[in-house]
Motif scaffolding. Structure first.
Motif, PDB file in Angstrom:
ATOM      1  N   MET A 120      45.209  44.819  39.638  1.00  0.00           N
ATOM      2  CA  MET A 120      44.016  44.098  39.226  1.00  0.00           C
ATOM      3  C   MET A 120      44.169  43.490  37.843  1.00  0.00           C
ATOM      4  O   MET A 120      43.688  42.416  37.593  1.00  0.00           O
ATOM      5  CB  MET A 120      42.816  45.039  39.202  1.00  0.00           C
ATOM      6  CG  MET A 120      42.003  45.172  40.460  1.00  0.00           C
ATOM      7  SD  MET A 120      41.644  43.663  41.273  1.00  0.00           S
ATOM      8  CE  MET A 120      39.935  43.832  41.445  1.00  0.00           C
ATOM      9  N   LEU A 121      44.817  44.216  36.947  1.00  0.00           N
ATOM     10  CA  LEU A 121      44.972  43.754  35.570  1.00  0.00           C
ATOM     11  C   LEU A 121      45.751  42.445  35.516  1.00  0.00           C
ATOM     12  O   LEU A 121      45.354  41.511  34.827  1.00  0.00           O
ATOM     13  CB  LEU A 121      45.654  44.831  34.721  1.00  0.00           C
ATOM     14  CG  LEU A 121      45.793  44.543  33.245  1.00  0.00           C
ATOM     15  CD1 LEU A 121      44.427  44.319  32.618  1.00  0.00           C
ATOM     16  CD2 LEU A 121      46.497  45.695  32.562  1.00  0.00           C
ATOM     17  N   ASP A 122      46.852  42.374  36.269  1.00  0.00           N
ATOM     18  CA  ASP A 122      47.636  41.139  36.298  1.00  0.00           C
ATOM     19  C   ASP A 122      46.817  39.993  36.871  1.00  0.00           C
ATOM     20  O   ASP A 122      46.907  38.866  36.388  1.00  0.00           O
ATOM     21  CB  ASP A 122      48.905  41.325  37.118  1.00  0.00           C
ATOM     22  CG  ASP A 122      49.930  42.199  36.409  1.00  0.00           C
ATOM     23  OD1 ASP A 122      49.817  42.380  35.181  1.00  0.00           O
ATOM     24  OD2 ASP A 122      50.833  42.711  37.089  1.00  0.00           O
ATOM     25  N   SER A 123      46.013  40.264  37.884  1.00  0.00           N
ATOM     26  CA  SER A 123      45.167  39.224  38.483  1.00  0.00           C
ATOM     27  C   SER A 123      44.146  38.706  37.476  1.00  0.00           C
ATOM     28  O   SER A 123      43.901  37.500  37.408  1.00  0.00           O
ATOM     29  CB  SER A 123      44.431  39.761  39.702  1.00  0.00           C
ATOM     30  OG  SER A 123      45.342  40.122  40.706  1.00  0.00           O
ATOM     31  N   ALA A 124      43.579  39.589  36.694  1.00  0.00           N
ATOM     32  CA  ALA A 124      42.597  39.181  35.683  1.00  0.00           C
ATOM     33  C   ALA A 124      43.265  38.329  34.613  1.00  0.00           C
ATOM     34  O   ALA A 124      42.712  37.308  34.182  1.00  0.00           O
ATOM     35  CB  ALA A 124      41.926  40.400  35.069  1.00  0.00           C
ATOM     36  N   ALA A 125      44.451  38.739  34.182  1.00  0.00           N
ATOM     37  CA  ALA A 125      45.177  37.960  33.177  1.00  0.00           C
ATOM     38  C   ALA A 125      45.548  36.586  33.729  1.00  0.00           C
ATOM     39  O   ALA A 125      45.436  35.571  33.020  1.00  0.00           O
ATOM     40  CB  ALA A 125      46.411  38.717  32.715  1.00  0.00           C
TER      41      ALA A 125
END
Length: 89
Positions: A1-6
């Protein structure tokens, strides 16, 4: 999820780069080539992405909140949202 948000935040920044008041894409971290004109319907999508990133449940927002740069990051993302919102009318 973190990579998607970035990734979503980076995409929203590229949308804003084409709008009045939007910052230019970073020459180091941005795309290598010229960004073609983007469809107008990308702007509301970018706003929704930024809203999710700034939400209290956002992992990206939470992680930035733990750094010494938290206020600057929040101010930058909020400014980005303002550029997008003004363009959306």
């Amino acid at each position: 999820m973190l990579d998607s948000a970035a990734d979503a935040l980076a995409a929203a920044s590229l949308v804003a780069a084409h709008l009045p008041g939007g910052a230019s894409a970073d020459p180091v971290y941005g795309p290598d080539g010229r960004i073609p004109a983007l469809p107008a319907d990308f702007t509301p999508l970018a706003i929704r992405a930024v809203d999710r990133i700034l939400a209290p449940a956002s992992e990206l927002c939470d992680l930035w909140g733990e750094t010494s740069d938290a206020e600057e990051w929040t101010r930058t993302v909020t400014t980005l949202r303002g550029v997008l919102t003004r363009a959306a009318g």
